[in-house]
Design a protein around this motif. Structure first.
Motif, PDB file in Angstrom:
ATOM      1  N   PHE A  68      54.014  34.887  50.781  1.00 17.04           N
ATOM      2  CA  PHE A  68      54.565  34.300  51.771  1.00 17.04           C
ATOM      3  C   PHE A  68      55.935  34.037  51.451  1.00 17.04           C
ATOM      4  CE2 PHE A  68      50.065  33.521  51.679  1.00 17.04           C
ATOM      5  CZ  PHE A  68      49.641  33.531  52.981  1.00 17.04           C
ATOM      6  N   ASP A  69      56.718  33.632  52.449  1.00 17.32           N
ATOM      7  CA  ASP A  69      58.183  33.257  52.254  1.00 17.32           C
ATOM      8  C   ASP A  69      58.630  31.827  51.706  1.00 17.32           C
ATOM      9  OD1 ASP A  69      60.694  33.767  52.476  1.00 17.32           O
ATOM     10  OD2 ASP A  69      60.995  33.712  54.782  1.00 17.32           O
ATOM     11  N   GLU A 116      55.131  38.689  59.274  1.00 18.16           N
ATOM     12  CA  GLU A 116      55.074  39.519  60.738  1.00 18.16           C
ATOM     13  C   GLU A 116      53.533  39.509  61.463  1.00 18.16           C
ATOM     14  OE1 GLU A 116      56.193  43.535  62.870  1.00 18.16           O
ATOM     15  OE2 GLU A 116      55.584  43.531  60.784  1.00 18.16           O
ATOM     16  N   GLN A 117      52.600  39.471  60.662  1.00 17.62           N
ATOM     17  CA  GLN A 117      51.181  39.215  61.143  1.00 17.62           C
ATOM     18  C   GLN A 117      50.952  38.023  61.309  1.00 17.62           C
ATOM     19  OE1 GLN A 117      49.422  41.775  61.649  1.00 17.62           O
ATOM     20  NE2 GLN A 117      47.565  40.809  62.327  1.00 17.62           N
ATOM     21  N   ARG A 121      49.685  36.314  64.890  1.00 12.44           N
ATOM     22  CA  ARG A 121      48.626  35.485  65.128  1.00 12.44           C
ATOM     23  C   ARG A 121      48.830  34.243  65.803  1.00 12.44           C
ATOM     24  NH1 ARG A 121      45.685  31.591  62.689  1.00 12.44           N
ATOM     25  NH2 ARG A 121      47.311  31.190  61.266  1.00 12.44           N
ATOM     26  N   GLN A 122      50.047  33.362  65.578  1.00  6.51           N
ATOM     27  CA  GLN A 122      50.461  32.357  66.266  1.00  6.51           C
ATOM     28  C   GLN A 122      51.079  32.634  67.412  1.00  6.51           C
ATOM     29  OE1 GLN A 122      52.479  29.574  63.497  1.00  6.51           O
ATOM     30  NE2 GLN A 122      50.747  29.885  61.922  1.00  6.51           N
ATOM     31  N   PRO A 129      63.620  39.343  62.151  1.00  4.59           N
ATOM     32  CA  PRO A 129      62.869  40.564  62.042  1.00  4.59           C
ATOM     33  C   PRO A 129      63.649  41.746  61.297  1.00  4.59           C
ATOM     34  CG  PRO A 129      63.226  40.215  64.310  1.00  4.59           C
ATOM     35  CD  PRO A 129      63.983  38.911  63.782  1.00  4.59           C
ATOM     36  N   GLU A 130      64.907  41.436  61.408  1.00  7.19           N
ATOM     37  CA  GLU A 130      65.799  42.809  60.956  1.00  7.19           C
ATOM     38  C   GLU A 130      65.691  42.872  59.494  1.00  7.19           C
ATOM     39  OE1 GLU A 130      68.333  39.107  60.700  1.00  7.19           O
ATOM     40  OE2 GLU A 130      66.897  39.915  62.291  1.00  7.19           O
ATOM     41  N   ARG A 131      65.019  41.998  58.834  1.00  8.65           N
ATOM     42  CA  ARG A 131      64.859  41.941  57.294  1.00  8.65           C
ATOM     43  C   ARG A 131      63.930  43.098  56.853  1.00  8.65           C
ATOM     44  NH1 ARG A 131      62.919  36.167  55.123  1.00  8.65           N
ATOM     45  NH2 ARG A 131      62.160  36.437  57.250  1.00  8.65           N
TER      46      ARG A 131
END
Length: 250
Positions: A68-69, A116-117, A121-122, A129-131
């Motif tokens: 996780f981030d 991303e997943q 889901r949420q 997202p460019e990371r």
């Protein structure tokens, strides 16, 4: 059964630790190291064991939270990130640094895929997202650099361009293909399976090869004409940009 096995293993580990602690005692004066009780007092040239470990295990400081981030980035719409690694930058790295960087990028990619997943889901937009694209580009560049080094080493040692030797040959359809050599337990002139292969084309195939090459040439010419038309339309739509480009070229 699995729980019982784990319990027995823990008991054995704790017993081994107690035994090792009982064998070690601190020195009396003038030192920070340790010495063994079982050693004789008059043994000469006994090195200190303050850097030795009788039992060692890797301490796991992080677990599933690495998928996780960083909590500081939770709820943020944009997360700052650097540029992707280029081939020119990676060529200056050693093999050991490339190996470490590969696993760093792999962990980052797994974390971003998890993020991303979770965003899917949420039903929420993924922050920055460019990371993920930058990480994928960096891994592709790293893979390319490693492949370049492997090819250079192979050329230096064996003189072969590809990892598996072969030769350019023509198949039954007249196409030029790269045929990979194989190891056979019998000579090629006794190998029925190898002799069934045909590395030549019949004369009637030449006409279709010519039609195929004409089709490819027409496709390329059509693509070039479309690019020229697009450039012309852009120059008519933005004349100031075309003049600035001409002045910069001059």
């Amino acid at each position: 059964m699995a729980a019982a096995g784990v319990a027995v293993l823990c008991c054995k580990v704790s017993a081994a630790l107690k035994t090792s602690r009982s064998l070690i005692r601190p020195r009396a004066t003038g030192g920070t190291g340790f010495s063994l009780n079982l050693l004789l007092k008059n043994t000469p040239n006994i090195t200190s064991l303050h850097q030795c470990r009788l039992f060692h295990t890797t301490l796991s400081r992080k677990g599933l939270e690495e998928f996780f981030d960083d909590p500081k980035n939770w709820g943020e719409e944009k997360v700052k990130s650097g540029a992707s690694w280029t081939c020119q930058q990676l060529r200056n790295k050693s093999n050991e640094d490339l190996h470490k960087l590969w696993y760093v990028l792999l962990k980052e990619r797994n974390m971003l895929l998890t993020l991303e997943q979770e965003a899917k889901r949420q039903i929420l937009p993924m922050p920055s997202p460019e990371r993920l694209e930058k990480v994928v580009e960096s891994m592709d560049a790293l893979d390319k650099v490693v492949q370049e080094r492997e090819d250079a080493l192979r050329l230096l040692q064996t003189g072969q361009e590809k990892a598996r030797p072969g030769a350019w040959r023509k198949d039954i359809f007249g196409r030029i293909i790269w045929h990979k050599f194989k190891q056979w337990p019998i000579p090629w002139y006794l190998n029925k399976r190898y002799n069934r292969k045909r590395f030549f084309a019949m004369p009637y195939v030449d006409r279709f090869d010519r039609l195929k090459y004409e089709k490819q040439a027409r496709i390329q010419a059509r693509r070039k004409n479309l690019e020229k038309k697009k450039e012309k339309l852009l120059q008519e739509k933005f004349p100031h940009l075309s003049e600035a480009q001409k002045s910069s070229l001059a």
